[in-house]
Design a protein around this motif. Structure first.
Motif, short mmCIF file in Angstrom:
data_model
loop_
_atom_site.label_atom_id
_atom_site.label_comp_id
_atom_site.label_asym_id
_atom_site.label_seq_id
_atom_site.Cartn_x
_atom_site.Cartn_y
_atom_site.Cartn_z
N GLY A 251 0.78 -1.25 0.00
CA GLY A 251 0.00 0.00 0.00
C GLY A 251 0.80 1.28 0.00
O GLY A 251 0.33 2.29 0.52
N GLY A 254 1.60 2.73 -4.91
CA GLY A 254 0.49 3.31 -5.66
C GLY A 254 0.05 2.56 -6.91
O GLY A 254 -1.06 2.78 -7.39
N VAL A 257 -3.54 0.68 -7.37
CA VAL A 257 -4.72 1.38 -6.86
C VAL A 257 -5.87 1.37 -7.88
O VAL A 257 -5.66 1.43 -9.09
N VAL A 258 -7.08 1.22 -7.37
CA VAL A 258 -8.30 1.35 -8.17
C VAL A 258 -9.20 2.30 -7.39
O VAL A 258 -9.62 1.96 -6.29
N GLY A 259 -9.42 3.50 -7.94
CA GLY A 259 -10.04 4.54 -7.11
C GLY A 259 -9.10 4.79 -5.95
O GLY A 259 -7.93 5.07 -6.15
N HIS A 260 -9.61 4.67 -4.73
CA HIS A 260 -8.66 4.77 -3.60
C HIS A 260 -8.52 3.42 -2.89
O HIS A 260 -8.12 3.34 -1.74
N TYR A 262 -6.65 -0.13 -2.56
CA TYR A 262 -5.36 -0.73 -2.88
C TYR A 262 -5.55 -2.24 -3.07
O TYR A 262 -5.94 -2.93 -2.15
#
Lengths: 282, 344
Positions: A251, A254, A257-260, A262
């Protein structure tokens, strides 16, 4: 080892390749054990979790664990030779040392799955994480209802763990449905069909008490999920484990990441509801 | 919080005394821009708050550094050579940027590289800045800051209000107690309010962050993403200058022998094609439009473990992007060309 290493989650631990063999033209099976035997025997993990495997000079990459935590000591991975790290890994002989750290990710929610039927749907390299779940269920057979394995590959020589899964057909407590798209040799003893055609053999299941776990190439999800939804399995009981680029596994970097969300921390196991809700997941 | 006041002319002497806590760093002018640099010659230090080219993150999460040194498959942590620093001149927006990075690097699996640099760096904040065009901190609620610094100097023209934000900050004050005054009166408070009001009136641009996260959700399929995707040059400058961009790549760099080497961390950029590319060739964000949408999702909708918008309104993307893609122009586009001009 100095003190700062112990407090540093980025430091890989040495582990030995104890066995390796080819599963197909470009996929190889690796059994790996922590050099530190105490660590080897005490490591806890869940099916669906992954580890970062490191080869100094080539780098680090994430790999699903293919072994089951119900058989501690050895960690198993099946690896396709596609990138810099895997090319370096394929050059290594038995007894070579690699670095590993983990386990990472959420893994399959065993507490929720237990007591329910389980349909495992595998396409190609999807066998890597799902073999862990399958073996776990078989090792703890009393904790699960009906268990199905639906496994599709392009040809018999592409089917990972072919011998192992063919042997499983002997078991009375598993519906082991194996299929290939094409059978050039003509001696394939099981189905010749797309994996989606195997759903007609999944009959009379209490869908409210059924979990499905899916992993395969991106193109497979749409068709398999359609079948599972048609069967009536609730969206939050359809589980899938997803692949992303990862540079840290914990985490920070970055990339996954998908949207916010992880993938390395909140995933890699997501439900079909998550996928419906976050459009970029599959 | 402990609050003191200090005469303007005493700042230099205080900063000289703070050098015992580490190398003094602060903004200096370099060509047409300001940059954080090591201060050996005090006359170079810019005392009033300025927007530097790169935010203070460059000192806590540096553009590149070694994380491990390896010999065969034995790895050693590289943390020894991290210097102690005192960084003066950090504006509130940059401190808010650090607070967002703090959460990301400290939660779940604490990152020893970030944490060690953060702990060895004293942050000396400064306000009130004179807002330049593109300053959006008022919109983002990042024009004031209550934590994340060691000392904070509110420049109230005739004197500084000095907010003591940490035990280290308190120690720094104690080296020269003669320069600080405990006695905060109504006069100081009035001056504070007056300067704040004067500053607030100078903002020329604003974004209504009460609606933008929802607008982002509703604009997932908006043609705006395609439009800016076509314009974007993929230079990555927006991510370099952003105080809350943390993404990094990891690369092994072997020595000539091949047996030893370094594992290095480099800033990465989600606008680049390879950012989401996995071995085998699947790219989860193959188009620039997809990648820009991710960046703006993080800045204007949700980011990090807390899932809050990460834009701190520093305005650097507005200054930096060569083709005018930035939080203001994207919001303007999403709202159908209506950019709210005027005071916030």
């Amino acid at each position: 080892m100095n003190k700062s290493n112990e407090e540093n989650p980025f430091v890989p631990e040495p582990a030995r390749i104890v066995r390796k063999y080819d599963l197909s033209d470009d996929v190889r099976f690796f059994q790996i054990r922590f050099v530190d035997m105490e660590k080897a025997l005490s490591m806890r993990y869940l099916p669906g979790q992954f580890m970062m495997l490191s080869i100094a000079g080539a780098g680090e990459a994430p790999f699903s664990i293919s072994s089951t935590p119900s058989r501690p000591g050895l960690l198993e991975f099946c690896v396709r030779e596609v990138g810099e790290v895997t090319r370096a890994l394929f050059r290594l002989k038995e007894n070579s040392i690699v670095g590993i750290r983990g386990p990472y990710g959420n893994g399959f929610p065993l507490d929720k799955i237990k007591g329910n039927n389980l349909i495992i749907v595998v396409g190609g390299l999807g066998a890597a994480p799902l073999r862990s779940l399958l073996l776990y269920a078989l090792d703890n057979r009393d904790n699960f209802g009906n268990v199905y394995l639906l496994h599709g590959a392009r040809t018999p020589s592409d089917m990972l763990f072919k011998e192992e899964f063919l042997e499983l057909k002997e078991r009375d407590d598993l519906q082991c449905l194996l299929s290939v798209d094409k059978d050039p040799t003509g001696d394939w003893p099981c189905y010749v069909a797309k994996v989606t055609k195997l759903f007609k053999y999944v009959k009379n299941v209490n869908v409210a008490k059924t979990y499905a776990a899916v992993c395969g190439p991106p193109v497979m999800y749409k068709f398999v999920i359609e079948k599972l939804v048609k069967l009536g399995i609730p969206k939050h009981q359809i589980l899938m484990t997803l692949e992303r680029r990862m540079k840290c596994g914990i985490g920070k970097c970055g990339h996954c990441v998908v949207g916010h969300t992880y993938t390395c921390i909140d995933g890699p196991v997501f439900t079909y509801w998550d996928v419906t809700n976050m459009r970029e997941l599959i | 919080m402990r609050v003191l006041w200090m005469k303007k002319e005493d700042l230099r002497e205080f900063l000289e005394s703070s050098k015992q806590f580490g190398e003094l760093w602060g903004p200096v002018q370099k060509g047409e821009v300001y940059v954080y640099d090591k201060i050996d010659d005090f006359s170079r230090l810019i005392l009033e708050p300025k927007r530097t080219l790169l935010p203070v993150k460059k000192l806590i999460h540096p553009p590149e550094f070694n994380i491990l040194r390896y010999e065969g498959e034995t790895y050693k942590t590289e943390l020894e050579n991290i210097p102690r620093r005192v960084v003066y001149g950090v504006p509130p927006c940059d401190i808010h940027g650090l607070l967002i990075l703090d959460d990301l690097f400290r939660r779940y699996y604490p990152d020893p590289y970030y944490i060690t640099r953060r702990e060895r760096t004293a942050i000396l904040g400064v306000s009130f800045c004179t807002p330049t065009e593109g300053c959006l901190c008022k919109s983002m609620g990042t024009d004031v800051v209550q934590e994340g610094f060691d000392l904070f100097f509110s420049d109230l023209k005739d004197f500084y209000l000095v907010w003591v934000g940490s035990s280290l900050g308190d120690d720094m004050v104690k080296v020269r107690p003669d320069l600080f005054n405990n006695n905060i009166t109504r006069k100081h408070l009035d001056k504070f309010m007056e300067c704040k009001k004067e500053r607030d009136e100078k903002f020329t641009k604003s974004i209504d962050m009460t609606v933008i996260p929802d607008i982002m959700e509703l604009s997932y399929d908006s043609p705006v993403w395609e439009e800016i995707g076509e314009r974007c040059l993929e230079c990555g400058a927006c991510t370099m200058v952003c105080p809350t961009c943390n993404c990094y790549n990891v690369v092994d760099e072997p020595s000539i022998s091949g047996f030893t080497g370094e594992r290095r961390r480099y800033w990465d950029c989600c606008i680049f094609t390879e950012y989401s590319l996995v071995a085998g060739g699947d790219n989860f964000r193959a188009t620039r439009a997809d990648r820009l949408k991710l960046w703006y999702t993080h800045k204007l909708k949700s980011f990090g473990y807390s899932g809050k918008p990460a834009c701190v309104g520093c305005g650097r993307c507005i200054d930096t992007c060569p083709v005018d893609i930035n939080v203001l122009s994207v919001v303007r586009g999403l709202l159908g060309g209506k950019e709210k001009e005027g005071k916030s």
